[in-house]
Write a protein that holds these residues in place. Structure first.
Motif, PDB file in Angstrom:
ATOM      1  N   UNK A   1      61.114 102.211  51.312  1.00  0.00           N
ATOM      2  CA  UNK A   1      61.157 100.961  50.548  1.00  0.00           C
ATOM      3  C   UNK A   1      61.780  99.925  51.477  1.00  0.00           C
ATOM      4  N   UNK A   2      61.375  98.669  51.332  1.00  0.00           N
ATOM      5  CA  UNK A   2      61.828  97.638  52.263  1.00  0.00           C
ATOM      6  C   UNK A   2      62.322  96.394  51.540  1.00  0.00           C
ATOM      7  N   UNK A   3      63.165  95.634  52.240  1.00  0.00           N
ATOM      8  CA  UNK A   3      63.576  94.297  51.817  1.00  0.00           C
ATOM      9  C   UNK A   3      63.120  93.367  52.939  1.00  0.00           C
ATOM     10  N   UNK A   4      62.073  92.639  52.680  1.00  0.00           N
ATOM     11  CA  UNK A   4      61.461  91.785  53.701  1.00  0.00           C
ATOM     12  C   UNK A   4      62.091  90.398  53.712  1.00  0.00           C
ATOM     13  N   UNK A   5      62.020  89.704  54.853  1.00  0.00           N
ATOM     14  CA  UNK A   5      62.403  88.288  54.860  1.00  0.00           C
ATOM     15  C   UNK A   5      61.524  87.535  53.862  1.00  0.00           C
ATOM     16  N   UNK A   6      62.069  86.541  53.196  1.00  0.00           N
ATOM     17  CA  UNK A   6      61.358  85.819  52.147  1.00  0.00           C
ATOM     18  C   UNK A   6      60.111  85.095  52.598  1.00  0.00           C
ATOM     19  N   UNK A   7      59.979  84.843  53.882  1.00  0.00           N
ATOM     20  CA  UNK A   7      58.804  84.130  54.387  1.00  0.00           C
ATOM     21  C   UNK A   7      57.773  85.071  55.000  1.00  0.00           C
ATOM     22  N   UNK A   8      57.850  86.361  54.642  1.00  0.00           N
ATOM     23  CA  UNK A   8      56.944  87.354  55.224  1.00  0.00           C
ATOM     24  C   UNK A   8      56.353  88.260  54.156  1.00  0.00           C
ATOM     25  N   UNK A   9      55.272  88.913  54.529  1.00  0.00           N
ATOM     26  CA  UNK A   9      54.698  90.018  53.776  1.00  0.00           C
ATOM     27  C   UNK A   9      54.545  91.171  54.748  1.00  0.00           C
ATOM     28  N   UNK A  10      54.448  92.379  54.223  1.00  0.00           N
ATOM     29  CA  UNK A  10      54.131  93.525  55.051  1.00  0.00           C
ATOM     30  C   UNK A  10      52.703  93.913  54.715  1.00  0.00           C
ATOM     31  N   UNK A  11      51.813  93.776  55.687  1.00  0.00           N
ATOM     32  CA  UNK A  11      50.423  94.167  55.482  1.00  0.00           C
ATOM     33  C   UNK A  11      50.283  95.635  55.848  1.00  0.00           C
ATOM     34  N   UNK A  12      49.714  96.406  54.934  1.00  0.00           N
ATOM     35  CA  UNK A  12      49.451  97.822  55.181  1.00  0.00           C
ATOM     36  C   UNK A  12      47.962  97.938  55.469  1.00  0.00           C
ATOM     37  N   UNK A  13      47.657  98.444  56.660  1.00  0.00           N
ATOM     38  CA  UNK A  13      46.273  98.473  57.135  1.00  0.00           C
ATOM     39  C   UNK A  13      45.851  99.893  57.485  1.00  0.00           C
ATOM     40  N   UNK A  14      44.531 100.146  57.447  1.00  0.00           N
ATOM     41  CA  UNK A  14      44.048 101.473  57.835  1.00  0.00           C
ATOM     42  C   UNK A  14      44.281 101.741  59.319  1.00  0.00           C
ATOM     43  N   UNK A  15      44.307 102.998  59.674  1.00  0.00           N
ATOM     44  CA  UNK A  15      44.343 103.393  61.085  1.00  0.00           C
ATOM     45  C   UNK A  15      42.900 103.559  61.547  1.00  0.00           C
ATOM     46  N   UNK A  16      42.553 102.871  62.614  1.00  0.00           N
ATOM     47  CA  UNK A  16      41.158 102.863  63.062  1.00  0.00           C
ATOM     48  C   UNK A  16      40.672 104.251  63.464  1.00  0.00           C
ATOM     49  N   UNK A  17      41.530 105.069  64.050  1.00  0.00           N
ATOM     50  CA  UNK A  17      41.128 106.416  64.440  1.00  0.00           C
ATOM     51  C   UNK A  17      40.743 107.272  63.250  1.00  0.00           C
ATOM     52  N   UNK A  18      41.518 107.201  62.162  1.00  0.00           N
ATOM     53  CA  UNK A  18      41.176 107.960  60.952  1.00  0.00           C
ATOM     54  C   UNK A  18      39.859 107.463  60.361  1.00  0.00           C
ATOM     55  N   UNK A  19      39.671 106.154  60.374  1.00  0.00           N
ATOM     56  CA  UNK A  19      38.450 105.581  59.808  1.00  0.00           C
ATOM     57  C   UNK A  19      37.232 105.994  60.627  1.00  0.00           C
TER      58      UNK A  19
END
Length: 154
Positions: free
Chosen positions: A59-77
């Protein structure tokens, strides 16, 4: 000239079921995404066409001016057809729950997810808020209102 990105501090809580797993890490010095790992107790068999919500134990507490993008791993895809249901997933700055990754097997064979396996990558991204301005005319462009496929094949 140094082209390395400037690090930002992100507070992370490692939940009890992930205490033995490494924190997300960058594979190389200039990698954009840090690998997220599966914090699962038992292997998950992901059949072709099947989805699974895979916990990361973080779980995270991000800076208010950011988002955390969760993206696929290209190798798995590419190698296995395993990707995310909703790429990229967004973790908002005010979310404090566990990060989980919705995976789907678009491949033709069963894929087994094991504990500690790298399942996705996290990219910290700036957020710019929109202020909407209602207007009667948007002006002309070369493309105009042309939509899907209007600039060529695909």
């Amino acid at each position: 000239m140094d082209h390395r990105p400037t690090p930002r501090l992100v507070k992370v809580q490692v939940l009890p079921h992930a205490q033995d797993l490494p924190l997300p890490a960058y594979a190389t010095e200039l990698s954009a995404g840090a690998d997220l790992r599966a914090a699962i107790d038992a292997p998950i068999e992901l059949l072709p066409g099947q989805r699974a919500l895979v916990r990361t134990g973080l779980a995270v507490a991000l800076p208010g001016d950011c988002e955390l993008q969760v993206r696929p791993r290209s190798g798995l895809a590419w190698k296995h057809g395993v990707t995310m249901v909703n790429p990229p997933g967004t973790i908002d700055a005010d979310y404090r729950g566990e990060i989980s990754v919705p995976l789907i097997n678009l491949g033709q064979e069963t894929f087994v997810i094991t504990r500690g396996e790298r399942i996705a990558q996290a990219v910290l991204a700036p957020v710019v808020r929109i202020v909407w301005e209602v207007v009667g005319d948007l002006g002309e462009t070369e493309r105009g209102g042309g939509g899907f496929g209007s600039t060529g094949r695909g």
